[in-house]
Write an enzyme that holds these catalytic residues in place. Structure first.
Site, PDB file in Angstrom:
ATOM      1  N   CYS A   1      70.076  28.076 -10.768  1.00 24.85           N
ATOM      2  CA  CYS A   1      71.471  27.533 -11.279  1.00 24.85           C
ATOM      3  C   CYS A   1      72.292  27.557 -10.112  1.00 24.85           C
ATOM      4  O   CYS A   1      71.821  28.053  -8.847  1.00 24.85           O
ATOM      5  CB  CYS A   1      72.016  28.707 -12.017  1.00 24.85           C
ATOM      6  SG  CYS A   1      72.208  30.021 -11.778  1.00 24.85           S
TER       7      CYS A   1
ATOM      8  N   CYS B   1      72.646  33.252  -3.212  1.00 26.32           N
ATOM      9  CA  CYS B   1      71.243  33.754  -2.828  1.00 26.32           C
ATOM     10  C   CYS B   1      71.414  34.680  -1.908  1.00 26.32           C
ATOM     11  O   CYS B   1      71.630  34.462  -0.533  1.00 26.32           O
ATOM     12  CB  CYS B   1      70.385  32.650  -2.871  1.00 26.32           C
ATOM     13  SG  CYS B   1      68.754  32.949  -2.661  1.00 26.32           S
TER      14      CYS B   1
ATOM     15  N   CYS C   1      68.293  33.468 -11.400  1.00 27.67           N
ATOM     16  CA  CYS C   1      69.557  32.624 -11.779  1.00 27.67           C
ATOM     17  C   CYS C   1      70.661  33.794 -11.933  1.00 27.67           C
ATOM     18  O   CYS C   1      70.293  34.842 -11.658  1.00 27.67           O
ATOM     19  CB  CYS C   1      69.482  31.874 -12.996  1.00 27.67           C
ATOM     20  SG  CYS C   1      68.811  32.803 -14.445  1.00 27.67           S
TER      21      CYS C   1
END
Length: 186
Positions: free
Chosen positions: A82, A89, A10
């Site tokens: 999240c 990412c 996250c």
């Protein structure tokens, strides 16, 4: 049987990913080697520590870390918890599989309630609700990791999980209920 290396990712690695790592170690320690990290690590959230301790999971010794600190570990799965982490990412080398299971942000939910004059206990209930949602998700692992594309077992379980949250949301849980954006495989 070898363990799965799973990274829960996250933004701040202060709350949701820490809870997920704690649950994975507590519930699935014989099947999963759990890690957590963030893109902009911040201090471990003391309320996350408190609500996890309420259910017998000690994350007080966890530390917030940057995802770059875990370079060199080959992950079987990276689970973004999240929306920001899902959108930003990094690329992980094959055979790592990236999955998204988004959960609302307890500090944000609690702050919104505080602005409305809610009690500290009502604010803490937001943390408890997300803690319990994360537990329910982690409880499906690693069985939910499925090699079938898109509509694999994980996606079907998350759809079922989302439907149960919709039912709870209609009942009116503390912070409006449900997860924003649902959950899907990447």
């Amino acid at each position: 049987m070898s363990k799965y290396n799973v990274l829960f990712l996250c933004t701040g690695n202060s709350c949701r990913s820490q809870m997920a790592e704690g649950w994975a170690r507590h519930l699935k320690g014989e099947q999963i080697t759990a890690y957590s990290a963030g893109f902009e690590p911040s201090a471990l959230n003391p309320l996350a520590v408190q609500v996890m301790a309420e259910v017998g999971v000690d994350i007080s010794r966890h530390s917030s870390k940057h995802v770059a600190e875990l370079t060199g570990i080959t992950f079987d799965y990276v689970v973004t918890v999240c929306g920001h982490a899902n959108e930003h990412c990094p690329v992980f080398p094959s055979p790592t599989r990236v999955l998204h299971a988004g959960f609302e942000d307890p500090p944000q939910l609690a702050a919104a309630l505080a602005a409305q004059g809610a009690s500290a206990e009502a604010q803490l209930d937001c943390y408890r609700r997300i803690r319990d949602e994360i537990r329910a998700f982690v409880a499906t692992l690693p069985e939910a990791f499925d090699s079938r594309p898109r509509k694999g077992l994980l996606t079907r379980l998350l759809e079922k999980f989302d439907k149960s949250l919709e039912t709870k949301a209609k009942a009116g849980p503390c912070c409006g209920g449900g997860r924003k954006g649902g959950a899907s495989c990447c």
